[in-house]
Design a protein around this motif. Sequence first.
Motif, PDB file in Angstrom:
ATOM      1  N   LEU A   1      34.879  11.303  -1.661  1.00  0.00           N
ATOM      2  CA  LEU A   1      33.505  12.398  -0.888  1.00  0.00           C
ATOM      3  C   LEU A   1      33.254  11.521   0.559  1.00  0.00           C
ATOM      4  O   LEU A   1      33.196  10.851   1.323  1.00  0.00           O
ATOM      5  CB  LEU A   1      32.518  11.210  -1.627  1.00  0.00           C
ATOM      6  N   ALA A   2      32.484  12.542   1.073  1.00  0.00           N
ATOM      7  CA  ALA A   2      32.604  12.746   2.668  1.00  0.00           C
ATOM      8  C   ALA A   2      31.114  13.847   2.684  1.00  0.00           C
ATOM      9  O   ALA A   2      30.339  14.426   2.374  1.00  0.00           O
ATOM     10  CB  ALA A   2      33.930  13.707   3.244  1.00  0.00           C
ATOM     11  N   PRO A   3      30.465  13.282   3.732  1.00  0.00           N
ATOM     12  CA  PRO A   3      29.772  14.158   4.918  1.00  0.00           C
ATOM     13  C   PRO A   3      29.434  15.765   4.223  1.00  0.00           C
ATOM     14  O   PRO A   3      31.003  16.462   4.578  1.00  0.00           O
ATOM     15  CB  PRO A   3      29.162  13.843   6.275  1.00  0.00           C
ATOM     16  N   GLY A   4      28.758  16.132   3.995  1.00  0.00           N
ATOM     17  CA  GLY A   4      28.596  17.571   4.276  1.00  0.00           C
ATOM     18  C   GLY A   4      29.252  18.406   2.907  1.00  0.00           C
ATOM     19  O   GLY A   4      29.215  19.351   2.703  1.00  0.00           O
ATOM     20  N   VAL A   5      29.661  17.546   1.681  1.00  0.00           N
ATOM     21  CA  VAL A   5      30.633  18.574   0.613  1.00  0.00           C
ATOM     22  C   VAL A   5      29.959  18.317  -0.308  1.00  0.00           C
ATOM     23  O   VAL A   5      30.287  19.671  -1.352  1.00  0.00           O
ATOM     24  CB  VAL A   5      32.600  17.762   0.717  1.00  0.00           C
ATOM     25  N   ALA A   6      28.782  17.972  -0.541  1.00  0.00           N
ATOM     26  CA  ALA A   6      27.979  17.444  -2.091  1.00  0.00           C
ATOM     27  C   ALA A   6      27.044  19.024  -1.603  1.00  0.00           C
ATOM     28  O   ALA A   6      25.677  19.400  -1.029  1.00  0.00           O
ATOM     29  CB  ALA A   6      27.184  15.993  -2.177  1.00  0.00           C
ATOM     30  N   LEU A   7      26.287  19.014  -3.015  1.00  0.00           N
ATOM     31  CA  LEU A   7      24.987  19.983  -3.192  1.00  0.00           C
ATOM     32  C   LEU A   7      23.908  18.932  -3.727  1.00  0.00           C
ATOM     33  O   LEU A   7      24.375  18.152  -4.653  1.00  0.00           O
ATOM     34  CB  LEU A   7      26.067  20.993  -4.244  1.00  0.00           C
ATOM     35  N   LEU A   8      22.810  18.605  -2.970  1.00  0.00           N
ATOM     36  CA  LEU A   8      21.976  18.203  -3.564  1.00  0.00           C
ATOM     37  C   LEU A   8      21.156  18.830  -4.897  1.00  0.00           C
ATOM     38  O   LEU A   8      20.554  19.583  -4.410  1.00  0.00           O
ATOM     39  CB  LEU A   8      21.055  17.900  -2.215  1.00  0.00           C
ATOM     40  N   THR A   9      21.164  19.051  -6.267  1.00  0.00           N
ATOM     41  CA  THR A   9      20.809  19.388  -7.678  1.00  0.00           C
ATOM     42  C   THR A   9      19.393  19.294  -7.211  1.00  0.00           C
ATOM     43  O   THR A   9      18.579  20.652  -8.408  1.00  0.00           O
ATOM     44  CB  THR A   9      21.866  19.366  -8.549  1.00  0.00           C
TER      45      THR A   9
ATOM     46  N   LEU B   1      21.255  12.628   3.030  1.00  0.00           N
ATOM     47  CA  LEU B   1      21.039  13.094   4.098  1.00  0.00           C
ATOM     48  C   LEU B   1      22.693  13.731   5.017  1.00  0.00           C
ATOM     49  O   LEU B   1      22.614  14.826   4.898  1.00  0.00           O
ATOM     50  CB  LEU B   1      19.717  13.265   5.046  1.00  0.00           C
ATOM     51  N   GLN B   2      23.168  12.695   4.813  1.00  0.00           N
ATOM     52  CA  GLN B   2      24.471  13.145   5.377  1.00  0.00           C
ATOM     53  C   GLN B   2      25.903  13.493   4.479  1.00  0.00           C
ATOM     54  O   GLN B   2      26.483  14.423   4.985  1.00  0.00           O
ATOM     55  CB  GLN B   2      24.770  11.164   5.215  1.00  0.00           C
ATOM     56  N   LEU B   3      25.264  13.190   2.858  1.00  0.00           N
ATOM     57  CA  LEU B   3      26.112  13.716   2.061  1.00  0.00           C
ATOM     58  C   LEU B   3      25.761  15.877   1.662  1.00  0.00           C
ATOM     59  O   LEU B   3      27.219  16.395   1.003  1.00  0.00           O
ATOM     60  CB  LEU B   3      26.839  13.155   0.526  1.00  0.00           C
ATOM     61  N   ALA B   4      24.930  15.383   2.184  1.00  0.00           N
ATOM     62  CA  ALA B   4      24.463  16.674   1.375  1.00  0.00           C
ATOM     63  C   ALA B   4      24.831  17.826   2.313  1.00  0.00           C
ATOM     64  O   ALA B   4      23.680  18.040   3.409  1.00  0.00           O
ATOM     65  CB  ALA B   4      22.507  16.967   0.952  1.00  0.00           C
ATOM     66  N   GLY B   5      25.801  19.551   2.083  1.00  0.00           N
ATOM     67  CA  GLY B   5      26.029  20.041   3.105  1.00  0.00           C
ATOM     68  C   GLY B   5      24.633  20.888   2.826  1.00  0.00           C
ATOM     69  O   GLY B   5      24.577  21.955   3.404  1.00  0.00           O
ATOM     70  N   ASP B   6      24.358  21.334   1.501  1.00  0.00           N
ATOM     71  CA  ASP B   6      23.485  22.435   0.889  1.00  0.00           C
ATOM     72  C   ASP B   6      21.866  21.349  -0.343  1.00  0.00           C
ATOM     73  O   ASP B   6      22.850  20.548  -0.517  1.00  0.00           O
ATOM     74  CB  ASP B   6      23.881  23.532   0.720  1.00  0.00           C
ATOM     75  N   GLY B   7      20.711  21.996  -0.651  1.00  0.00           N
ATOM     76  CA  GLY B   7      20.574  21.488  -1.452  1.00  0.00           C
ATOM     77  C   GLY B   7      20.288  23.141  -2.396  1.00  0.00           C
ATOM     78  O   GLY B   7      19.229  23.922  -1.566  1.00  0.00           O
ATOM     79  N   LEU B   8      19.055  22.996  -3.211  1.00  0.00           N
ATOM     80  CA  LEU B   8      18.997  23.331  -3.841  1.00  0.00           C
ATOM     81  C   LEU B   8      16.980  23.979  -4.397  1.00  0.00           C
ATOM     82  O   LEU B   8      16.822  22.709  -3.691  1.00  0.00           O
ATOM     83  CB  LEU B   8      18.435  23.553  -6.299  1.00  0.00           C
ATOM     84  N   ASP B   9      16.501  24.712  -3.531  1.00  0.00           N
ATOM     85  CA  ASP B   9      14.963  25.257  -3.597  1.00  0.00           C
ATOM     86  C   ASP B   9      15.051  24.417  -1.783  1.00  0.00           C
ATOM     87  O   ASP B   9      15.422  24.380  -1.521  1.00  0.00           O
ATOM     88  CB  ASP B   9      14.522  24.339  -4.771  1.00  0.00           C
ATOM     89  N   ASP B  10      13.692  23.430  -2.417  1.00  0.00           N
ATOM     90  CA  ASP B  10      13.339  22.494  -1.306  1.00  0.00           C
ATOM     91  C   ASP B  10      14.272  21.145  -1.058  1.00  0.00           C
ATOM     92  O   ASP B  10      12.687  20.622  -0.427  1.00  0.00           O
ATOM     93  CB  ASP B  10      12.033  22.868  -0.563  1.00  0.00           C
ATOM     94  N   THR B  11      14.733  20.977  -1.798  1.00  0.00           N
ATOM     95  CA  THR B  11      15.201  19.570  -2.044  1.00  0.00           C
ATOM     96  C   THR B  11      15.463  18.686  -0.356  1.00  0.00           C
ATOM     97  O   THR B  11      15.052  17.629  -0.557  1.00  0.00           O
ATOM     98  CB  THR B  11      16.279  19.050  -3.299  1.00  0.00           C
TER      99      THR B  11
END
Length: 193
Positions: free
Chosen positions: A162-170, A126-136
Amino acid sequence: MIERAGAGPLRRLVVLRHAKSAWPEGVEDHRRPLAPRGLRDAPAAGRALAEADCLPDLALCSTAVRARRTWELSSAQWGTPPQVRYDRRLYGATAHEVLEVVRETPAEVETLLVIGHNPGLEDLVLQLAGDGLDDTLDRVRVKFPTSAIAVLAWRGTGWPALAPGVALLTSFTVPRGEKKGKKGGEGDDRGER
């Protein structure tokens, strides 16, 4: 979001919560084995990673028996498993502590698998994901059960970035092995780390 994460190769952090464990009387937490459902679900997690073409270059695994056994059973589903590093710091780690271990990963590793425990893994995703695909992201917020697999993608020259908010939860999946004659598994994961 992933385009803003920076320059460098596309990297994936695969987060796998250990499979369902047993609670035998008199066994300390670190030594708890997998439950029958965990023995079915761990190989299913390995198959799911192979089917998703999401096999790691390196695995980092908690030293707890339930995490080590999850690694053994899931990686046995692959032709040639990658190197694994067992790290005591991942046992009971907070999201920040897991991230510190992840940041030590060599730059040549593009896909990293981390096997550990909740609540640290759920909080990390939850910290790393700045966004997610669909309802992930919504699904992770509701529950991050045993054997759950979250895949985070980001661009960067090395893991220290790697920092909070920079990743996409695919993707977010919860593979389950089949019980004889039935699909799914018994029990519930509440209270298990």
